[in-house]
Design a protein around this motif. Structure first.
Motif, PDB file in Angstrom:
ATOM      1  N   LYS A 121       3.533  14.489  -0.196  1.00 24.61           N
ATOM      2  CA  LYS A 121       2.781  15.638   0.310  1.00 24.61           C
ATOM      3  C   LYS A 121       3.519  16.278   1.490  1.00 24.61           C
ATOM      4  CE  LYS A 121      -1.949  17.069   1.507  1.00 24.61           C
ATOM      5  NZ  LYS A 121      -1.586  17.971   2.590  1.00 24.61           N
ATOM      6  N   PHE A 122       4.093  15.455   2.354  1.00 17.97           N
ATOM      7  CA  PHE A 122       4.873  15.971   3.483  1.00 17.97           C
ATOM      8  C   PHE A 122       6.067  16.774   2.969  1.00 17.97           C
ATOM      9  CE2 PHE A 122       8.214  15.836   6.650  1.00 17.97           C
ATOM     10  CZ  PHE A 122       7.547  16.081   7.842  1.00 17.97           C
ATOM     11  N   ALA A 123       6.726  16.253   1.941  1.00 18.72           N
ATOM     12  CA  ALA A 123       7.872  16.956   1.355  1.00 18.72           C
ATOM     13  C   ALA A 123       7.456  18.327   0.834  1.00 18.72           C
ATOM     14  CB  ALA A 123       8.476  16.121   0.230  1.00 18.72           C
ATOM     15  N   LYS A 124       6.295  18.383   0.215  1.00 17.81           N
ATOM     16  CA  LYS A 124       5.809  19.642  -0.357  1.00 17.81           C
ATOM     17  C   LYS A 124       5.335  20.613   0.722  1.00 17.81           C
ATOM     18  CE  LYS A 124       2.187  21.451  -3.405  1.00 17.81           C
ATOM     19  NZ  LYS A 124       1.015  21.094  -4.253  1.00 17.81           N
ATOM     20  N   ASP A 125       4.507  20.139   1.649  1.00 18.96           N
ATOM     21  CA  ASP A 125       3.865  21.030   2.620  1.00 18.96           C
ATOM     22  C   ASP A 125       4.762  21.382   3.803  1.00 18.96           C
ATOM     23  OD1 ASP A 125       1.701  20.799   0.979  1.00 18.96           O
ATOM     24  OD2 ASP A 125       0.578  19.422   2.275  1.00 18.96           O
ATOM     25  N   SER A 126       5.565  20.419   4.279  1.00 20.15           N
ATOM     26  CA  SER A 126       6.350  20.644   5.491  1.00 20.15           C
ATOM     27  C   SER A 126       7.813  20.967   5.233  1.00 20.15           C
ATOM     28  CB  SER A 126       6.264  19.398   6.403  1.00 20.15           C
ATOM     29  OG  SER A 126       4.924  19.157   6.783  1.00 20.15           O
ATOM     30  N   LEU A 127       8.348  20.490   4.096  1.00 15.00           N
ATOM     31  CA  LEU A 127       9.769  20.694   3.822  1.00 15.00           C
ATOM     32  C   LEU A 127      10.004  21.598   2.615  1.00 15.00           C
ATOM     33  CD1 LEU A 127      11.074  17.039   4.369  1.00 15.00           C
ATOM     34  CD2 LEU A 127      10.928  18.891   6.032  1.00 15.00           C
ATOM     35  N   ASN A 128       8.923  22.062   2.000  1.00 16.13           N
ATOM     36  CA  ASN A 128       9.014  22.947   0.836  1.00 16.13           C
ATOM     37  C   ASN A 128       9.853  22.322  -0.283  1.00 16.13           C
ATOM     38  OD1 ASN A 128       8.433  25.297  -0.595  1.00 16.13           O
ATOM     39  ND2 ASN A 128      10.289  26.335   0.113  1.00 16.13           N
TER      40      ASN A 128
END
Length: 353
Positions: A121-128
């Motif tokens: 989720k962090f990869a998706k939301d914060s790192l696109n």
């Protein structure tokens, strides 16, 4: 039209330049014991910013002491590592360790799944980065899972705690009976190693637990009587109850010893294999006939080696905080650098792998 052509040409030139540059793979383990970025995290982040043509592997024990257990403290410890990736465009992955599995407790499986979901989720939301799984293997399963990085590098992910976490009341990821899954694992691993070797590529075998270890968690002959008492006498009843879970990740534990020996023998049957682990809170470089064994587990904790290492195959060891960097040259040679948490170059091995 001209502007579009310039953009395309620039993209192609940048891609060609990247292909002609060495690929740096950074290796850091046991980095999850700080709620704010420590010196090791900051030094790693500096290297990642300067080496966009590269990758980084977090080698387990990403959150002390019991993984992502729902507390704010656990979340902050994971974020200290994730924040090192904010300006990094390269490859990155996390693998689970025994502390991510709640150190043998019954909620271990749940905490591992929660951590995988949080990281993705962090990869998706914060790192696109919505289309890549960054926590491997998935679903609490043992693997092996592969990722081809190009540059003649193939990563092989294994969750060793799938074997060591077992107890009758522990919920561990299963597809079918344990023995069948174990047989399938080693069959797939041998097939992967054979294919990679035939292709002339490098296999990077990733696990949290070391297969060779001269540190505190490694095999100690003077402790073997104690583990035999716990595992081969009526005292093993305590193991069934989970009381000896603290011992499961010590190499003297028979299940760990058997697993490490079996994996070691398989890796040594192939060439071009580099086995990487954390778990031991120090830095070790060990060269065996066909394989290189790296232990890089001092991302946030330190453990003294506690014994003098006289074996000639141990090329380097230090009870210092830091991480390692494998440098894959375009010529096919692989160099190694060991970095201290303060940015000091602790050791360098050139072209021997």
């Amino acid at each position: 039209m001209k502007k579009l052509l310039l953009i395309v040409l620039n993209f192609i030139l940048n891609d060609l330049q990247a292909q002609n540059k060495p690929y740096s793979l950074f290796l850091i383990g046991d980095a999850g014991n700080s709620t704010v970025q420590n010196d090791v995290h900051k030094t790693l982040q500096k290297h990642l910013t300067e080496n966009q043509n590269g990758g980084v592997i977090f080698l387990g024990d990403n959150i002390y002491p019991r993984g992502l257990d729902g507390t704010k403290d656990a979340e902050l410890k994971l974020l200290t590592q994730l924040h090192t990736l904010r300006n990094f465009k390269g490859d990155w992955y996390f693998i689970p360790g025994n502390h991510d599995w709640a150190k043998g407790r019954w909620k271990g499986y749940k905490n591992v799944i929660r951590q995988a979901n949080y990281i993705n989720k962090f990869a998706k939301d914060s790192l696109n980065q919505p289309n890549t799984k960054h926590f491997l293997p998935e679903k609490g399963l043992p693997g092996p899972v592969t990722r081809d990085l190009g540059n003649n590098i193939v990563l092989i992910f294994t969750d060793t705690d799938w074997w060591l976490h077992r107890s009758f009341y522990h919920k561990v990821g299963k597809e079918e009976k344990f023995k069948k899954m174990e047989i399938a694992y080693f069959y797939r691993l041998d097939s992967i190693l054979t294919t990679v070797e035939k292709q002339g590529k490098k296999s990077i075998f990733l696990s949290h637990h070391p297969l060779v270890d001269y540190g505190e968690h490694g095999y100690h002959k003077d402790k073997s009587w104690y583990y035999a008492l716990v595992n081969y006498t009526p005292f093993q009843t305590f193991g069934l109850l989970g009381v000896n879970r603290a011992l499961n990740s010590e190499m003297n534990q028979p299940r760990y010893m058997k697993l490490a020996d079996k994996m070691y023998q398989m890796l040594e049957q192939h060439k071009n294999v580099i086995a990487v682990a954390g778990h031991e809170h120090n830095l070790q470089v060990i060269k065996r006939p066909n394989s290189l064994f790296l232990i890089s587990g001092s991302g946030s904790k330190l453990t003294p080696l506690k014994r003098k290492i006289t074996q000639k195959d141990c090329l380097f060891n230090a009870s210092k905080s830091g991480f390692m960097e494998l440098i894959f040259e375009t010529s096919g040679k692989v160099n190694l650098k060991v970095w201290g948490g303060d940015g000091t170059l602790l050791n360098e091995q050139k072209g021997g792998f």
